[in-house]
Design a protein around this motif. Structure first.
Motif, mmCIF file in Angstrom:
data_model
loop_
_atom_site.group_PDB
_atom_site.id
_atom_site.type_symbol
_atom_site.label_atom_id
_atom_site.label_comp_id
_atom_site.label_asym_id
_atom_site.label_seq_id
_atom_site.Cartn_x
_atom_site.Cartn_y
_atom_site.Cartn_z
ATOM 1 N N PHE A 13 0.833 -1.200 0.000
ATOM 2 C CA PHE A 13 0.000 0.000 0.000
ATOM 3 C C PHE A 13 0.867 1.249 0.000
ATOM 4 O O PHE A 13 2.011 1.249 0.468
ATOM 5 N N THR A 38 -0.163 5.335 1.020
ATOM 6 C CA THR A 38 -1.202 6.251 1.462
ATOM 7 C C THR A 38 -0.637 7.659 1.535
ATOM 8 O O THR A 38 0.447 7.873 2.067
ATOM 9 N N THR A 94 -5.445 6.378 -1.102
ATOM 10 C CA THR A 94 -4.766 5.093 -0.907
ATOM 11 C C THR A 94 -4.704 4.273 -2.184
ATOM 12 O O THR A 94 -5.712 4.065 -2.865
ATOM 13 N N GLN A 124 -3.415 0.361 -3.278
ATOM 14 C CA GLN A 124 -3.024 -0.916 -2.692
ATOM 15 C C GLN A 124 -2.975 -1.990 -3.771
ATOM 16 O O GLN A 124 -3.639 -1.889 -4.812
ATOM 17 N N CYS A 164 4.385 4.133 2.682
ATOM 18 C CA CYS A 164 4.273 2.900 1.906
ATOM 19 C C CYS A 164 4.771 1.717 2.726
ATOM 20 O O CYS A 164 5.718 1.852 3.517
#
Length: 558
Positions: free
Chosen positions: A194, A196, A227, A229, A266
């Motif tokens: 991910f 963000t 976000t 992912q 991350c």
């Protein structure tokens, strides 16, 4: 010779090959990330035991992670149970100069062959050690270690954002993030990569647009505007593995309206059955994407190009400067701007050095020197194609500034950033680069430029790389400005000293269609040749590595 019975030999043989209980160190996870010289706020130590519940568990590290001789508060969690607390409890003590943590059991049990996580947020070191690999080992009073492993600290991630500027509403064309994994990735434990952001920089509900190298994704999506992912498809990626993420324009939103610095975090997190574990950040709240600037109404930006020529609205003035000395061109309430020229091949002048000083103290704040002759420029000579180095200018900044990536601040101001401008990274074409200072009364942009407007598309254009500078967003209408430039702009009467600098007589006013108009300050309030929206304002497009060409952090000026 001593003889042994058959029974004794059988017992001996069994003892030699009985399995020995062991404990396996798995990984070290540091929050908010593993970036060197940052302050940790949580430490998680993963390990697996094969025997019965031990009385003591000892963790050893190749660097100090704790304040020595302290008793951190710790909990032991069950990884397989989604990070819920295990029944085992203990008291922790730190020794060996902060490199050893010993847990002494006070109650509960640990089950064999399960992965556990020791978690603590207390008594951690104030700053992580420098970028390197450090050892991590664990053993108990009844179990030996299967062997020490390593965990890394890393340098700050590198960001490269391609955008015309950082004004809210501008559409970026590409974002590149370079970093390293800080823990081993198996690709089989429901791991989700991910990133963000603290601002809405993504287009929500996109299922493509990110190209990874070093790791691979089974799929990808933006769950919202903050976000991104992607379930990991890569198996057995070791800790400290470099990776790159390239975000295409299709997944990048126009810069949002809430101005300010953009930060990104991350790492990896987990889905069921391990969803309670993590997130495990590689890096947290990292700057480098840039600082979004709120749109401003068109103002009256004043510019000086290196020929030297100055424009203020519709007014143009051409002038020369003395060689081998700095000439004060502009005095504002907080900043003074000085410049010095160099001689061109046709006996013309180009600005080669700009110095900004404190009006109050006279102290040098920043000095920018252009790299004049770049006719033999070759991008192949630079690491990373020169993305993280200054290639057309050198910058000296006073020692009382505080640094963070390519941004710097000083108590009482000014603050500043420096970067590349719309670079295409062609092999034999250097990038425009610049420094923007934000003072109390105005903003100042100092930028490198080729001499194509004078020489055309010939090698001489890159043999006369020079400096331009713009003054804009004045907070008091420039009435307080003094010096030769405000006089050339018509803000103040032209003094005899300034008139001696002019090479083609008094400044000339142009109307928008290019015809001549009478000299008058009223013309400055009408149409402007340049505006805040159209100017290629410097913003942090890329992060410059510390020690890169031209960047001299914490360097005093003489």
């Amino acid at each position: 010779m001593q003889s042994y019975s058959t029974m004794q030999l059988v017992v001996w043989f069994i003892l030699q090959f009985l399995p020995v209980d062991s404990v396996t160190p798995i990984r070290v996870v540091i929050s908010p990330g593993h970036v060197e010289n940052t302050a940790p706020n949580k430490l998680e130590l993963e390990f697996q035991i094969t025997g019965s519940s031990p009385t003591t568990i000892t963790f050893d590290f190749g660097t100090a992670l704790f304040v020595d001789a302290t008793t951190p508060t710790v909990v032991v969690n069950d990884f397989a149970a989604g990070g819920t607390a295990a029944s085992w409890t203990g008291v922790a003590t730190v020794s060996n100069a902060g490199r050893r943590l010993v847990l002494t059991r006070t109650g509960g049990t640990l089950s064999a062959n399960l992965v556990y996580i020791l978690e603590t947020s207390s008594n951690l070191v104030a700053s992580l050690p420098s970028d390197a690999q450090y050892s991590y080992d664990v053993f108990t009073n009844t179990e030996v270690s299967t062997g020490a492993i390593t965990f890394p600290t890393i340098t700050a991630p590198q960001f490269s954002l391609s955008t015309a500027n950082m004004i809210a509403g501008t559409q970026p064309t590409q974002l590149t993030v370079l970093s390293r994994t800080t823990l081993a990735v198996t690709g089989t434990n429901s791991e989700i990569f991910f990133c963000t952001a603290n601002k809405a920089i993504f287009v929500a509900s996109q299922t493509s647009g990110v190209t990874p190298t070093g790791i691979s994704f089974a799929s990808q999506s933006t769950t919202n505007a903050l976000t991104f992912q992607a379930p990991l498809a890569t198996a057995n990626v070791a800790a400290n593995t470099p990776f790159t993420l390239t975000f295409a324009s299709s997944i990048l939103a126009a810069l949002p309206n809430n101005a300010g610095a953009v930060t990104m975090t991350c790492g990896i997190t987990y889905t069921a059955p391990y969803a309670g574990n993590g997130p495990y950040n590689f890096f947290g709240s990292a700057s480098g994407f840039g600082t979004i600037v709120a749109p401003s109404p068109p103002g009256s930006p004043a510019s000086v190009s290196g020929d030297p020529i100055t424009w203020f609205g519709n007014r143009k003035a051409e002038f020369d400067l003395p060689f081998n000395e700095l000439t004060m061109l502009l005095r504002m309430p907080d900043l003074e701007i000085f410049a010095a020229p160099f001689l061109g091949s046709r006996k013309e002048q180009w600005i080669g050095r700009v110095v900004v000083k404190s009006t109050e103290t006279g102290a040098n704040l920043i000095q920018v020197d252009v790299h004049q002759d770049l006719s033999s420029f070759d991008r192949e000579a630079f690491a990373h194609q020169g993305q993280f180095e200054l290639e057309t200018m050198s910058v000296l900044v006073g020692s009382n500034f505080t640094w963070g990536n390519n941004q710097f601040t000083r108590p009482g101001g000014p603050s500043g950033i420096f970067s590349k401008i719309g670079c295409e990274y062609k092999r034999h074409q250097p990038c425009r680069e610049g420094v923007m200072l934000v003072g109390q009364t105005a903003k100042l942009l100092i930028a490198s430029s080729s001499a194509r407007e004078f020489y055309g598309e010939v090698p001489d254009a890159y043999s006369h790389v020079h400096l331009d500078f713009d003054v804009f967003d004045a907070t008091d209408g420039m009435e307080s400005f003094e010096g030769p430039l405000p006089e050339m702009w018509g803000l103040k009467p032209i003094s005899e000293e300034t008139r001696k600098l002019l090479t083609k007589g008094d400044p000339i006013d142009f109307v928008v269609d290019g015809t001549l108009a009478p000299n008058s300050t009223a013309a400055f309030q009408a149409g402007h040749v340049r505006s805040l929206q159209s100017d290629p304002l410097i913003q942090p497009v890329v992060v410059l590595e510390e020690g890169g060409t031209g960047q001299l952090p914490n360097c005093s000026m003489s």
